[in-house]
Motif scaffolding. Sequence first.
Motif, PDB file in Angstrom:
ATOM      1  N   LEU A  99      44.426  27.146  67.060  1.00 34.55           N
ATOM      2  CA  LEU A  99      45.586  26.346  67.450  1.00 34.55           C
ATOM      3  C   LEU A  99      46.326  27.092  68.555  1.00 34.55           C
ATOM      4  O   LEU A  99      46.547  28.288  68.450  1.00 34.55           O
ATOM      5  N   VAL A 100      46.708  26.366  69.613  1.00 37.02           N
ATOM      6  CA  VAL A 100      47.503  26.947  70.689  1.00 37.02           C
ATOM      7  C   VAL A 100      48.899  26.364  70.584  1.00 37.02           C
ATOM      8  O   VAL A 100      49.066  25.149  70.539  1.00 37.02           O
ATOM      9  N   ILE A 101      49.895  27.231  70.527  1.00 43.50           N
ATOM     10  CA  ILE A 101      51.289  26.794  70.504  1.00 43.50           C
ATOM     11  C   ILE A 101      51.883  27.094  71.869  1.00 43.50           C
ATOM     12  O   ILE A 101      51.935  28.243  72.292  1.00 43.50           O
ATOM     13  N   GLU A 102      52.330  26.033  72.543  1.00 45.81           N
ATOM     14  CA  GLU A 102      52.998  26.156  73.839  1.00 45.81           C
ATOM     15  C   GLU A 102      54.481  25.932  73.592  1.00 45.81           C
ATOM     16  O   GLU A 102      54.934  24.801  73.547  1.00 45.81           O
ATOM     17  N   ALA A 103      55.214  27.008  73.399  1.00 44.92           N
ATOM     18  CA  ALA A 103      56.643  26.905  73.115  1.00 44.92           C
ATOM     19  C   ALA A 103      57.439  27.199  74.379  1.00 44.92           C
ATOM     20  O   ALA A 103      57.159  28.166  75.086  1.00 44.92           O
ATOM     21  N   ASP A 104      58.392  26.353  74.652  1.00 45.29           N
ATOM     22  CA  ASP A 104      59.293  26.560  75.783  1.00 45.29           C
ATOM     23  C   ASP A 104      60.042  27.869  75.562  1.00 45.29           C
ATOM     24  O   ASP A 104      60.359  28.234  74.421  1.00 45.29           O
ATOM     25  N   GLY A 105      60.326  28.596  76.628  1.00 43.90           N
ATOM     26  CA  GLY A 105      61.044  29.864  76.523  1.00 43.90           C
ATOM     27  C   GLY A 105      62.446  29.692  75.948  1.00 43.90           C
ATOM     28  O   GLY A 105      63.008  30.624  75.381  1.00 43.90           O
ATOM     29  N   ARG A 106      63.009  28.491  76.083  1.00 46.57           N
ATOM     30  CA  ARG A 106      64.347  28.217  75.560  1.00 46.57           C
ATOM     31  C   ARG A 106      64.309  27.583  74.178  1.00 46.57           C
ATOM     32  O   ARG A 106      65.338  27.213  73.639  1.00 46.57           O
TER      33      ARG A 106
ATOM     34  N   LEU B 283      49.761  22.459  70.294  1.00 41.40           N
ATOM     35  CA  LEU B 283      51.060  22.022  69.801  1.00 41.40           C
ATOM     36  C   LEU B 283      52.120  22.541  70.757  1.00 41.40           C
ATOM     37  O   LEU B 283      52.225  23.748  70.976  1.00 41.40           O
ATOM     38  N   ALA B 284      52.888  21.631  71.347  1.00 45.61           N
ATOM     39  CA  ALA B 284      53.948  22.014  72.271  1.00 45.61           C
ATOM     40  C   ALA B 284      55.285  21.910  71.555  1.00 45.61           C
ATOM     41  O   ALA B 284      55.524  20.985  70.785  1.00 45.61           O
ATOM     42  N   VAL B 285      56.166  22.890  71.808  1.00 44.41           N
ATOM     43  CA  VAL B 285      57.517  22.894  71.259  1.00 44.41           C
ATOM     44  C   VAL B 285      58.480  22.908  72.435  1.00 44.41           C
ATOM     45  O   VAL B 285      58.469  23.833  73.242  1.00 44.41           O
ATOM     46  N   THR B 286      59.303  21.866  72.535  1.00 47.16           N
ATOM     47  CA  THR B 286      60.229  21.764  73.661  1.00 47.16           C
ATOM     48  C   THR B 286      61.515  22.516  73.349  1.00 47.16           C
ATOM     49  O   THR B 286      61.750  22.942  72.217  1.00 47.16           O
ATOM     50  N   ALA B 287      62.354  22.670  74.359  1.00 43.95           N
ATOM     51  CA  ALA B 287      63.629  23.367  74.191  1.00 43.95           C
ATOM     52  C   ALA B 287      64.551  22.608  73.240  1.00 43.95           C
ATOM     53  O   ALA B 287      65.422  23.198  72.617  1.00 43.95           O
ATOM     54  N   GLN B 288      64.349  21.292  73.115  1.00 42.18           N
ATOM     55  CA  GLN B 288      65.191  20.483  72.234  1.00 42.18           C
ATOM     56  C   GLN B 288      64.684  20.462  70.795  1.00 42.18           C
ATOM     57  O   GLN B 288      65.262  19.797  69.938  1.00 42.18           O
ATOM     58  N   GLY B 289      63.589  21.148  70.502  1.00 40.97           N
ATOM     59  CA  GLY B 289      63.056  21.204  69.147  1.00 40.97           C
ATOM     60  C   GLY B 289      62.133  20.055  68.803  1.00 40.97           C
ATOM     61  O   GLY B 289      61.851  19.799  67.637  1.00 40.97           O
ATOM     62  N   VAL B 290      61.640  19.364  69.820  1.00 42.66           N
ATOM     63  CA  VAL B 290      60.701  18.265  69.606  1.00 42.66           C
ATOM     64  C   VAL B 290      59.292  18.830  69.719  1.00 42.66           C
ATOM     65  O   VAL B 290      58.993  19.631  70.598  1.00 42.66           O
ATOM     66  N   TYR B 291      58.429  18.422  68.799  1.00 42.59           N
ATOM     67  CA  TYR B 291      57.038  18.869  68.804  1.00 42.59           C
ATOM     68  C   TYR B 291      56.178  17.784  69.439  1.00 42.59           C
ATOM     69  O   TYR B 291      56.455  16.604  69.310  1.00 42.59           O
ATOM     70  N   ARG B 292      55.102  18.208  70.115  1.00 41.52           N
ATOM     71  CA  ARG B 292      54.142  17.255  70.666  1.00 41.52           C
ATOM     72  C   ARG B 292      52.753  17.760  70.326  1.00 41.52           C
ATOM     73  O   ARG B 292      52.363  18.854  70.712  1.00 41.52           O
ATOM     74  N   LEU B 293      52.018  16.924  69.584  1.00 40.88           N
ATOM     75  CA  LEU B 293      50.663  17.259  69.156  1.00 40.88           C
ATOM     76  C   LEU B 293      49.747  16.126  69.586  1.00 40.88           C
ATOM     77  O   LEU B 293      49.969  14.973  69.196  1.00 40.88           O
TER      78      LEU B 293
ATOM     79  N   SER C 295      64.098  27.133  70.194  1.00 41.27           N
ATOM     80  CA  SER C 295      64.677  27.887  69.089  1.00 41.27           C
ATOM     81  C   SER C 295      63.583  28.660  68.351  1.00 41.27           C
ATOM     82  O   SER C 295      62.469  28.162  68.159  1.00 41.27           O
ATOM     83  N   HIS C 296      63.902  29.866  67.940  1.00 42.36           N
ATOM     84  CA  HIS C 296      62.958  30.683  67.187  1.00 42.36           C
ATOM     85  C   HIS C 296      62.568  29.975  65.892  1.00 42.36           C
ATOM     86  O   HIS C 296      61.405  30.022  65.470  1.00 42.36           O
ATOM     87  N   ALA C 297      63.499  29.278  65.284  1.00 41.42           N
ATOM     88  CA  ALA C 297      63.241  28.567  64.026  1.00 41.42           C
ATOM     89  C   ALA C 297      62.196  27.465  64.216  1.00 41.42           C
ATOM     90  O   ALA C 297      61.369  27.234  63.329  1.00 41.42           O
ATOM     91  N   ASP C 298      62.214  26.788  65.367  1.00 40.64           N
ATOM     92  CA  ASP C 298      61.239  25.728  65.618  1.00 40.64           C
ATOM     93  C   ASP C 298      59.826  26.288  65.730  1.00 40.64           C
ATOM     94  O   ASP C 298      58.868  25.703  65.222  1.00 40.64           O
ATOM     95  N   VAL C 299      59.692  27.432  66.387  1.00 34.67           N
ATOM     96  CA  VAL C 299      58.383  28.060  66.528  1.00 34.67           C
ATOM     97  C   VAL C 299      57.901  28.591  65.179  1.00 34.67           C
ATOM     98  O   VAL C 299      56.736  28.422  64.810  1.00 34.67           O
ATOM     99  N   VAL C 300      58.794  29.183  64.420  1.00 36.46           N
ATOM    100  CA  VAL C 300      58.424  29.703  63.096  1.00 36.46           C
ATOM    101  C   VAL C 300      58.015  28.555  62.174  1.00 36.46           C
ATOM    102  O   VAL C 300      57.075  28.685  61.387  1.00 36.46           O
ATOM    103  N   ARG C 301      58.687  27.415  62.285  1.00 36.14           N
ATOM    104  CA  ARG C 301      58.323  26.242  61.475  1.00 36.14           C
ATOM    105  C   ARG C 301      56.884  25.813  61.786  1.00 36.14           C
ATOM    106  O   ARG C 301      56.112  25.496  60.877  1.00 36.14           O
ATOM    107  N   ALA C 302      56.512  25.827  63.056  1.00 34.32           N
ATOM    108  CA  ALA C 302      55.150  25.464  63.444  1.00 34.32           C
ATOM    109  C   ALA C 302      54.143  26.486  62.919  1.00 34.32           C
ATOM    110  O   ALA C 302      53.081  26.124  62.402  1.00 34.32           O
TER     111      ALA C 302
END
Length: 145
Positions: free
Chosen positions: A97-104, A61-71, A106-113
């Motif tokens: 599950l591997v979460i690839e979150a962009d360094g930029r 699961l990738a989390v972009t800096a704009q808060g868009v998820y890609r699975l 939002s913490h809330a987006d990663v916590v949501r995942a």
Amino acid sequence: MRFPRSRRDPVEVNLTPLIDVVFLLLIFFMVSTTFETRQALELTLPESASGVAADVSPVTLAVTAQGVYRLQGRELSAAELGEALANEAEAAREAGLVIEADGRASHADVVRALDQASLLGIRQVRIATAQPASTQATSTQAETP
């Protein structure tokens, strides 16, 4: 009265042009098809000096800096995340599950995942990071409560 029969030449189908066309189509599709299953995202992974290399997981699961998820190559909004992750939950429970979150990101987006993973019973969650000296990605492993 005997009529002379004219000899007909046997009908032949020349397969050479057909084979040429098939090979051209084969070459076209081989050249135009990408063999990498993951689409490249411009992610700036956070650095971790203590991260260890982990096995590749089939569910990323990738989390972009704009808060868009890609699975699995599909872009998702926050509202679609739960349903899409539920479809992949069985494989994620087995292999993690591997979460690839962009360094930029939002913490809330990663916590949501992470919250969605916990609700679906996915206990083995790894967060991808980059080594400080190189750009080679590794992942650290954490258990969700």
